[in-house]
Design a protein around this motif. Structure first.
Motif, mmCIF file in Angstrom:
data_model
loop_
_atom_site.group_PDB
_atom_site.id
_atom_site.type_symbol
_atom_site.label_atom_id
_atom_site.label_comp_id
_atom_site.label_asym_id
_atom_site.label_seq_id
_atom_site.Cartn_x
_atom_site.Cartn_y
_atom_site.Cartn_z
ATOM 1 N N GLN A 186 -3.217 -21.316 -12.704
ATOM 2 C CA GLN A 186 -2.223 -20.435 -12.101
ATOM 3 C C GLN A 186 -2.514 -20.217 -10.617
ATOM 4 O O GLN A 186 -3.647 -20.351 -10.158
ATOM 5 N N VAL A 187 -1.485 -19.832 -9.903
ATOM 6 C CA VAL A 187 -1.663 -19.360 -8.533
ATOM 7 C C VAL A 187 -2.153 -17.922 -8.611
ATOM 8 O O VAL A 187 -1.562 -17.089 -9.312
ATOM 9 N N VAL A 188 -3.265 -17.644 -7.956
ATOM 10 C CA VAL A 188 -3.809 -16.289 -7.957
ATOM 11 C C VAL A 188 -2.985 -15.424 -7.019
ATOM 12 O O VAL A 188 -2.837 -15.735 -5.833
ATOM 13 N N THR A 189 -2.429 -14.336 -7.551
ATOM 14 C CA THR A 189 -1.535 -13.478 -6.760
ATOM 15 C C THR A 189 -2.098 -12.083 -6.509
ATOM 16 O O THR A 189 -1.522 -11.323 -5.737
ATOM 17 N N ARG A 190 -3.204 -11.727 -7.191
ATOM 18 C CA ARG A 190 -3.826 -10.424 -6.984
ATOM 19 C C ARG A 190 -5.322 -10.604 -6.771
ATOM 20 O O ARG A 190 -5.938 -11.492 -7.371
ATOM 21 N N ALA A 191 -5.891 -9.770 -5.942
ATOM 22 C CA ALA A 191 -7.321 -9.866 -5.646
ATOM 23 C C ALA A 191 -8.145 -9.572 -6.896
ATOM 24 O O ALA A 191 -7.768 -8.739 -7.730
ATOM 25 N N GLU A 192 -9.267 -10.256 -7.015
ATOM 26 C CA GLU A 192 -10.148 -10.014 -8.155
ATOM 27 C C GLU A 192 -10.620 -8.562 -8.154
ATOM 28 O O GLU A 192 -10.997 -8.015 -7.116
ATOM 29 N N GLY A 193 -10.570 -7.947 -9.304
ATOM 30 C CA GLY A 193 -10.998 -6.565 -9.433
ATOM 31 C C GLY A 193 -9.902 -5.549 -9.196
ATOM 32 O O GLY A 193 -10.143 -4.338 -9.311
ATOM 33 N N SER A 194 -8.689 -6.001 -8.876
ATOM 34 C CA SER A 194 -7.633 -5.034 -8.547
ATOM 35 C C SER A 194 -7.228 -4.197 -9.759
ATOM 36 O O SER A 194 -6.954 -2.997 -9.618
ATOM 37 N N SER A 195 -7.209 -4.773 -10.948
ATOM 38 C CA SER A 195 -6.855 -4.002 -12.147
ATOM 39 C C SER A 195 -7.884 -2.914 -12.407
ATOM 40 O O SER A 195 -7.533 -1.763 -12.720
ATOM 41 N N TYR A 196 -9.169 -3.267 -12.251
ATOM 42 C CA TYR A 196 -10.212 -2.276 -12.492
ATOM 43 C C TYR A 196 -10.180 -1.183 -11.415
ATOM 44 O O TYR A 196 -10.401 -0.006 -11.699
ATOM 45 N N ALA A 197 -9.864 -1.570 -10.179
ATOM 46 C CA ALA A 197 -9.793 -0.577 -9.102
ATOM 47 C C ALA A 197 -8.676 0.425 -9.362
ATOM 48 O O ALA A 197 -8.809 1.620 -9.073
ATOM 49 N N ARG A 198 -7.573 -0.040 -9.930
ATOM 50 C CA ARG A 198 -6.431 0.840 -10.167
ATOM 51 C C ARG A 198 -6.605 1.728 -11.395
ATOM 52 O O ARG A 198 -6.123 2.862 -11.410
ATOM 53 N N PHE A 199 -7.298 1.197 -12.419
ATOM 54 C CA PHE A 199 -7.305 1.917 -13.695
ATOM 55 C C PHE A 199 -8.703 2.201 -14.256
ATOM 56 O O PHE A 199 -8.826 2.881 -15.261
ATOM 57 N N GLY A 200 -9.749 1.695 -13.624
ATOM 58 C CA GLY A 200 -11.069 1.770 -14.219
ATOM 59 C C GLY A 200 -11.906 2.970 -13.836
ATOM 60 O O GLY A 200 -13.071 3.049 -14.214
ATOM 61 N N ALA A 201 -11.350 3.919 -13.094
ATOM 62 C CA ALA A 201 -12.130 5.073 -12.646
ATOM 63 C C ALA A 201 -11.491 6.379 -13.112
ATOM 64 O O ALA A 201 -11.525 7.383 -12.401
ATOM 65 N N ASN A 202 -10.897 6.350 -14.310
ATOM 66 C CA ASN A 202 -10.192 7.510 -14.846
ATOM 67 C C ASN A 202 -9.066 7.959 -13.915
ATOM 68 O O ASN A 202 -8.744 9.148 -13.807
ATOM 69 N N MET A 203 -8.466 6.977 -13.253
ATOM 70 C CA MET A 203 -7.357 7.221 -12.346
ATOM 71 C C MET A 203 -6.322 6.125 -12.547
ATOM 72 O O MET A 203 -6.598 5.104 -13.184
ATOM 73 N N ALA A 204 -5.117 6.346 -11.989
ATOM 74 C CA ALA A 204 -4.058 5.344 -12.065
ATOM 75 C C ALA A 204 -3.145 5.525 -10.863
ATOM 76 O O ALA A 204 -3.023 6.627 -10.324
ATOM 77 N N PRO A 205 -2.509 4.455 -10.399
ATOM 78 C CA PRO A 205 -1.566 4.587 -9.289
ATOM 79 C C PRO A 205 -0.506 5.636 -9.613
ATOM 80 O O PRO A 205 -0.033 5.727 -10.743
ATOM 81 N N VAL A 206 -0.141 6.434 -8.622
ATOM 82 C CA VAL A 206 0.730 7.585 -8.868
ATOM 83 C C VAL A 206 2.099 7.167 -9.400
ATOM 84 O O VAL A 206 2.741 7.904 -10.145
ATOM 85 N N ARG A 207 2.555 5.988 -9.063
ATOM 86 C CA ARG A 207 3.854 5.528 -9.535
ATOM 87 C C ARG A 207 3.750 4.637 -10.786
ATOM 88 O O ARG A 207 4.720 4.001 -11.177
#
Length: 349
Positions: A186-207
């Motif tokens: 596949q073509v990589v479209t998101r930086a490695e670790g972006s899913s964990y950065a958004r959801f892995g710290a007991n937080m989530a993007p506001v939208r």
């Protein structure tokens, strides 16, 4: 019973078969048993026995040829069914340096638990994650995914992981679809670790609004899991049956990370001698660290790092370890939960 009655019943049953009918009273006790009566049996696979055959397969068939170069762990009582329990599949996958396991997608949900080696990656719907031993990685149903081994920090070595899928479950429902991608990677479209950065710290993007039943985190690093277990080992009570056992969760819902498969990591502290417990969910275990023994029903097995074993439904299991041991496991518990049929018992001896 009189011989005439026997003959008349046999005649009736023969007539029923012609109409594709059968008498319930002849099979009722088997259909509605007093307790689970699984055909599955306890089974144990020593990793050191499997590994030479996996490496030999690596010489004889390429990852591209095989699509997925995997040795399936078959329950001895389910030979030929590619199943470790009646609802779950397990296998050991090998990818060698420079190889790519081509992109495809399918209805079945999959997990990867990395056993050995450095330098491999998996890509899921445009996001790539580097694989490290002990990492738990999800491939959600219907998502494009491919694997590769390009080395890391100048190190390129064979990488092996445990695959766990709900293949038998999906097969039971006759609901499986699959599709091959037009490109191997596949073509990589998101930086490695972006899913964990958004959801892995007991937080989530506001939208962010939770979509789907699978965790938005697709890679759970072992380094974080091991840190949590170590912290709990210092100051938390030790459960008499599980030692210290944590379940992976979906950060958006607090539920299971996969809709059909539950995943766990547990630490059995040095000297632990656990009490037996059992549940209706059949469970597959993989040893990440340490040595010890497991008793499943009437059978006992001595285990070491990377060994694997299966505990069938409603069969008591208990552990004893002379040193710290860490075990990963997965089961079909989410489905039992959803259907309201889960039952478990914690026994005293």
């Amino acid at each position: 019973m009189e011989s005439n009655t026997i003959k008349e019943r046999q005649r009736l049953y023969g007539d029923l078969r012609k109409l594709d009918l059968s008498p319930l009273w002849e099979v009722l006790h088997a259909l509605v048993p007093k307790q689970p009566a699984t055909p599955c049996v306890p089974a144990f696979w020593r990793y050191d026995d499997i590994r030479p055959f996996l490496m030999e397969a690596g010489k004889l068939i390429t990852a591209e040829e095989a699509v997925r170069r995997v040795l399936v762990l078959e329950n001895p009582a389910l030979a030929g069914q590619s199943a470790i329990t009646q609802s779950l599949y397990a296998g050991l996958q090998l990818i060698l340096p420079g190889e790519v396991a081509p992109s495809h997608r399918h209805t079945q949900s999959a997990l990867r638990f990395v056993l050995e080696g450095k330098g491999a990656y998996t890509t899921v719907d445009g996001e790539r994650t580097t694989m490290h031993p002990g990492d738990f990685i999800i491939t959600p149903s219907g998502t494009w995914h491919d694997h590769g081994n390009q080395g890391i920090d100048g190190v390129a070595e064979p990488v092996v992981w445990l695959d766990g899928l709900d293949i038998p479950m999906v097969r039971f429902f006759d609901a499986g679809f699959a599709e091959n991608d037009s490109n191997a990677s596949q073509v990589v479209t998101r930086a490695e670790g972006s899913s964990y950065a958004r959801f892995g710290a007991n937080m989530a993007p506001v939208r962010h609004y939770s979509k789907g039943l699978t965790s938005p985190i697709f890679s759970y690093p072992y380094s974080r899991t091991r840190e949590a277990l170590h912290t709990l080992q210092r100051d938390a009570p030790i459960d008499a049956w599980h030692g210290i056992k944590l379940k992976y969760i979906h950060p958006g819902s607090g539920g299971w990370p996969m809709p059909t498969i539950a995943t766990y990591m547990q630490l059995l502290p040095k000297g632990f001698s656990g009490k037996p417990h059992r549940g209706t969910d059949g469970t597959v275990y993989c040893v990440m660290e340490g040595r010890g023994s497991v008793r499943i029903g009437e059978q006992s097995f001595a285990f070491g790092p990377r060994d694997l074993f299966v505990v069938p439904s409603w069969m008591p299991v208990s552990f004893a370890v002379p040193e710290d041991a860490v075990l990963f496991s997965f089961s079909d518990r989410p489905v039992h939960d959803a259907l309201g049929i889960l039952r478990e018992e914690f026994l005293d001896a």
